[in-house]
Design a protein around this motif. Structure first.
Motif, short mmCIF file in Angstrom:
data_model
loop_
_atom_site.label_atom_id
_atom_site.label_comp_id
_atom_site.label_asym_id
_atom_site.label_seq_id
_atom_site.Cartn_x
_atom_site.Cartn_y
_atom_site.Cartn_z
N GLY A 16 -6.44 -0.43 17.04
CA GLY A 16 -6.88 0.07 15.73
C GLY A 16 -5.77 0.70 14.91
N PHE A 17 -4.52 0.59 15.39
CA PHE A 17 -3.39 1.13 14.60
C PHE A 17 -3.08 0.19 13.44
CE2 PHE A 17 -2.47 3.19 18.72
CZ PHE A 17 -2.31 4.49 18.28
N LEU A 18 -2.69 0.77 12.32
CA LEU A 18 -2.27 -0.05 11.19
C LEU A 18 -0.79 -0.37 11.33
CD1 LEU A 18 -2.91 -1.23 8.33
CD2 LEU A 18 -2.09 0.93 7.41
N LEU A 19 -0.44 -1.64 11.19
CA LEU A 19 0.96 -2.04 11.23
C LEU A 19 1.44 -2.23 9.80
CD1 LEU A 19 0.83 -4.63 14.17
CD2 LEU A 19 1.17 -2.15 14.28
N LEU A 20 2.43 -1.44 9.44
CA LEU A 20 2.92 -1.46 8.07
C LEU A 20 4.39 -1.87 8.06
CD1 LEU A 20 1.96 0.81 5.31
CD2 LEU A 20 4.35 0.98 5.88
N GLU A 21 4.72 -2.83 7.23
CA GLU A 21 6.13 -3.22 7.11
C GLU A 21 6.72 -2.38 6.00
OE1 GLU A 21 6.73 -7.49 6.80
OE2 GLU A 21 8.55 -7.11 5.65
N ASP A 22 7.65 -1.49 6.37
CA ASP A 22 8.15 -0.56 5.35
C ASP A 22 9.21 -1.21 4.47
OD1 ASP A 22 10.56 -0.48 6.66
OD2 ASP A 22 10.35 1.58 7.39
N ASP A 23 9.75 -0.46 3.54
CA ASP A 23 10.65 -1.04 2.55
C ASP A 23 11.97 -1.50 3.17
OD1 ASP A 23 8.61 -0.59 0.84
OD2 ASP A 23 9.38 1.33 0.12
N ASN A 24 12.23 -1.11 4.45
CA ASN A 24 13.43 -1.60 5.15
C ASN A 24 13.06 -2.70 6.15
OD1 ASN A 24 15.06 0.39 3.92
ND2 ASN A 24 14.17 1.90 5.31
N GLY B 100 -4.38 8.16 8.23
CA GLY B 100 -3.79 8.39 6.91
C GLY B 100 -4.72 7.94 5.81
N ASP B 101 -4.30 8.21 4.59
CA ASP B 101 -5.07 7.85 3.41
C ASP B 101 -4.37 6.73 2.68
OD1 ASP B 101 -7.41 9.15 2.95
OD2 ASP B 101 -6.38 11.02 2.46
N VAL B 102 -5.06 5.65 2.46
CA VAL B 102 -4.41 4.47 1.91
C VAL B 102 -4.81 4.24 0.45
CG1 VAL B 102 -4.31 1.94 2.07
CG2 VAL B 102 -4.28 3.33 4.16
N THR B 103 -3.82 3.90 -0.37
CA THR B 103 -4.09 3.40 -1.72
C THR B 103 -3.45 2.02 -1.83
OG1 THR B 103 -3.71 5.66 -2.48
CG2 THR B 103 -3.93 3.99 -4.18
N VAL B 104 -4.22 1.04 -2.29
CA VAL B 104 -3.66 -0.30 -2.45
C VAL B 104 -2.91 -0.32 -3.77
CG1 VAL B 104 -4.20 -2.76 -2.67
CG2 VAL B 104 -5.53 -1.32 -1.10
N LEU B 105 -1.63 -0.77 -3.75
CA LEU B 105 -0.81 -0.72 -4.96
C LEU B 105 -0.95 -1.98 -5.81
CD1 LEU B 105 2.39 0.92 -3.45
CD2 LEU B 105 0.58 2.02 -4.75
N THR C 11 5.38 3.84 1.89
CA THR C 11 4.91 2.65 1.18
C THR C 11 5.38 1.41 1.93
OG1 THR C 11 6.86 2.67 -0.23
CG2 THR C 11 4.87 3.67 -1.13
N GLY C 12 4.70 0.32 1.73
CA GLY C 12 5.06 -0.92 2.39
C GLY C 12 3.90 -1.88 2.38
N ILE D 90 0.82 -1.21 0.00
CA ILE D 90 0.00 0.00 0.00
C ILE D 90 0.86 1.26 0.00
CG2 ILE D 90 -1.94 -1.09 1.23
CD1 ILE D 90 -0.94 0.67 3.69
N LYS D 91 0.22 2.35 -0.34
CA LYS D 91 0.84 3.67 -0.19
C LYS D 91 -0.03 4.42 0.81
CE LYS D 91 0.28 7.14 -3.17
NZ LYS D 91 0.27 7.84 -4.43
N LEU D 92 0.61 5.02 1.80
CA LEU D 92 -0.16 5.74 2.81
C LEU D 92 0.33 7.19 2.89
CD1 LEU D 92 -1.43 4.53 6.14
CD2 LEU D 92 -0.01 6.54 6.19
N ILE D 93 -0.60 8.11 2.86
CA ILE D 93 -0.22 9.52 3.00
C ILE D 93 -0.72 10.02 4.36
CG2 ILE D 93 -0.34 11.82 1.97
CD1 ILE D 93 -0.96 10.50 -0.69
N GLN D 94 0.23 10.50 5.15
CA GLN D 94 -0.12 11.02 6.48
C GLN D 94 0.53 12.39 6.64
OE1 GLN D 94 1.61 9.06 9.91
NE2 GLN D 94 -0.37 9.01 10.93
#
Ligand code: BTN
Length: 261
Positions: free
Chosen positions: A238-246, A255-260, A228-229, A218-222
């Motif tokens: 209710g927090f989103l856990l995102l695994e980033d590119d590292n 934030g605003d999410v777009t599914v890639l 991205t991740g 996904i891409k998230l804008i905050q």
């Protein structure tokens, strides 16, 4: 199909939610009105509902636009008994109540998108907004705003790829009073269960089962920042856990999410 406080009240059958209904043909925003009456002791479960909002708002102060006479625009007053830090469960609880009710009555598959959107075939038809007021004298209260695109047949060009309505999804026109009633019934069941068992897990599990973006890139804008991740999970708060590119896990509150892909 008349839509007003009377048609919503008939055979409603709830104990708390919708026992008091304030209906408006036109209002600035049901959020502001609900807040005002909650400040002067209006009880839990009171619903403010409108046929049209001139200043409807969404998350991040955005405008919530909805054609007059076609949609559901409502705010519900809660006076929660759970600690403040747990209020984040309410948008998820609302999403589950609306999703289950719509799926049962309309027969379409409803999915969730973090944090608070409901989608049909990947397009948003319902947005949820929570505003909390923390006061010592009057006690804490929460206003839950729910906007559902019901019979709207057209959206502005810039929204067409992302927005839908029940009408556009099924080709049918719906009685909004019936939809509101069932959502209020479902909401009451969920809310009572939460107060009885403090079972936050069940609400989040049901929300997650509907969430198609988990496991996806996904891409998230905050606040203007882009991350991205992979969307890995939503935690108990209710927090989103995102695994980033590292390969680091980042915890996100909004934030605003777009599914890639
Ligand atoms: C979002 O997705 O950004 C949340 C949208 C919430 C819209 C509803 S419509 C009823 C209530 N009154 C408002 O002004 N906003 C909420």
């Amino acid at each position: 199909m008349e839509f007003n406080e009377k048609t919503i009240s008939i055979n409603l059958g709830t104990k708390i939610f919708g026992q008091r209904i304030f209906f408006f043909k036109s209002i600035r925003s049901t959020m502001d009105y609900a807040k005002r009456i909650a400040e002067r002791d209006e009880p839990e479960g009171t619903v403010v509902i409108a046929d049209y909002q001139s200043h409807g708002r969404g998350r991040f102060g955005r405008v919530w636009k909805a054609n007059p006479g076609e949609n559901i625009l409502m705010s519900i007053i809660l006076r929660p008994k759970i600690p403040l830090e747990k209020f984040s469960i309410f948008p998820f609880l609302s999403a589950v109540a609306v999703a289950e009710s719509i799926e049962k009555n309309i027969g379409v598959k409803v999915t969730t998108k973090w944090p608070n959107d409901l989608l049909i075939n990947g397009k948003k038809f319902c947005g949820i907004l929570m505003e909390a007021s923390i006061t010592v004298e009057k006690g804490d209260f929460v206003i839950l705003g729910i906007g559902i695109n019901v019979n709207q047949s057209e959206f502005p060009r810039e929204l067409q790829d992302h927005a839908t309505s029940l009408y556009l999804s099924t080709g049918k026109i719906y009685d909004r009073a019936e939809i509101v009633k069932d959502i209020l019934r479902q909401f009451e069941i969920e809310y009572e269960n939460l107060n009885k068992d403090n079972d936050f897990k069940s609400v989040l599990e049901r929300w997650k089962k509907r969430c198609e973006m988990l496991g996806k890139e996904i891409k998230l804008i905050q606040s203007g920042k882009v991350i991205t991740g992979k969307a890995v999970d939503v935690d108990d708060m209710g927090f989103l856990l995102l695994e980033d590119d590292n390969s680091r896990i980042v915890k996100l509150s909004s934030g605003d999410v777009t599914v890639l892909k």
